[in-house]
Design a protein around this motif. Structure first.
Motif, short mmCIF file in Angstrom:
data_model
loop_
_atom_site.label_atom_id
_atom_site.label_comp_id
_atom_site.label_asym_id
_atom_site.label_seq_id
_atom_site.Cartn_x
_atom_site.Cartn_y
_atom_site.Cartn_z
N GLU A 59 -4.19 4.68 -11.80
CA GLU A 59 -3.36 5.73 -11.26
C GLU A 59 -2.28 5.91 -12.32
N ASP A 80 0.87 -1.07 0.18
CA ASP A 80 -0.08 -0.03 -0.24
C ASP A 80 0.93 1.22 -0.25
N TRP A 133 2.35 2.00 -3.53
CA TRP A 133 1.68 2.67 -4.58
C TRP A 133 1.11 3.92 -4.23
N LYS A 134 1.33 4.40 -2.95
CA LYS A 134 0.85 5.82 -2.49
C LYS A 134 2.01 6.93 -2.67
#
Length: 232
Positions: free
Chosen positions: A231, A54, A57-58
């Motif tokens: 994204e 997580d 990808w942030k």
């Protein structure tokens, strides 16, 4: 005066074969518990580092994402995929220059796919290390103990044949030795089997996450988008 009957008593009555069986079970137990404890610690760290996906990808850029994952992925399960695939993407982006290697002359998507597949194979080999030994111990230890049991029964029958009559003091020692060997075989085998099943399940979950991460990385490096997320 009655003599105390215990493991030391049966050990003193045993011969070279029964001692060899006991030593073999001891070595199998030590080896299996070494892998059980080490892989338990490693599996706990791997499951904890799965949350790094997580954070990856942030991150605003791929360089930042790799840096974030490096701080969390202590077992280096996910980070090799990100590093090697980004390096492969860097190689494939230089195809305008004369090709210095076969990698640079390969289609970008194919190069990234091959790199991800190679890293997944390496990680899979690491995860499966020790599982063969656990499976072997779990399947053979009961039979090694059974061999010791058969040998103890043979001693009991030999003692009865030599004395000509069934005397409890002649039979108790070999029979007790036989039962101990059976118990030792089960004590060695049961933890190995349970650990093998647990680690196999954890490895299956980890490899599924690796496969999904590799798929997302491939999509990002080839199209600039993460599959299912959109994204950029």
């Amino acid at each position: 005066m009655e003599q105390p009957v215990g493991f030391a008593h049966y050990w003193a009555q045993g011969d070279a074969v029964s001692h060899a069986v006991a030593y073999a079970l001891l070595l199998m137990s030590i080896a299996s518990w070494y892998y059980i404890l080490s892989k338990t610690w490693s599996s706990w760290r791997i499951r904890r580092s799965s949350n790094a996906l997580d954070g990856f990808w942030k991150a605003p850029t791929l360089t930042d994402a790799i840096a974030v994952m490096r701080t969390v992925d202590s077992e280096e399960i996910f980070i090799p995929l990100a590093q090697r695939s980004s390096e492969a993407a860097g190689i494939s982006s230089k195809q305008s220059a004369p090709s210095p290697s076969l990698n640079a002359a390969t289609d970008p998507g194919e190069l990234i796919t091959r790199t991800l597949r190679r890293e997944i194979n390496r990680v899979s080999a690491r995860l499966e290390r020790g599982l063969t030994l656990l499976a072997s111990v779990g399947s053979t230890a009961p039979f090694v103990g059974l061999f010791g049991t058969v040998w103890g029964i043979y001693h009991a029958l030999a003692a009865v044949s030599a004395s000509g009559t069934v005397q409890i003091d002649k039979v108790a020692g070999p029979v007790g030795e036989a039962l101990i060997m059976t118990a030792l075989g089960l004590v060695v085998a049961i933890p190995a089997v349970l650990a093998y099943n647990a680690f196999t399940r954890l490895n299956r979950l980890t490899l599924a996450e690796l496969d999904g991460f590799a798929h997302d990385l491939h999509a990002y490096l080839t199209t600039g988008e993460r599959v299912g997320k959109g994204e950029a």
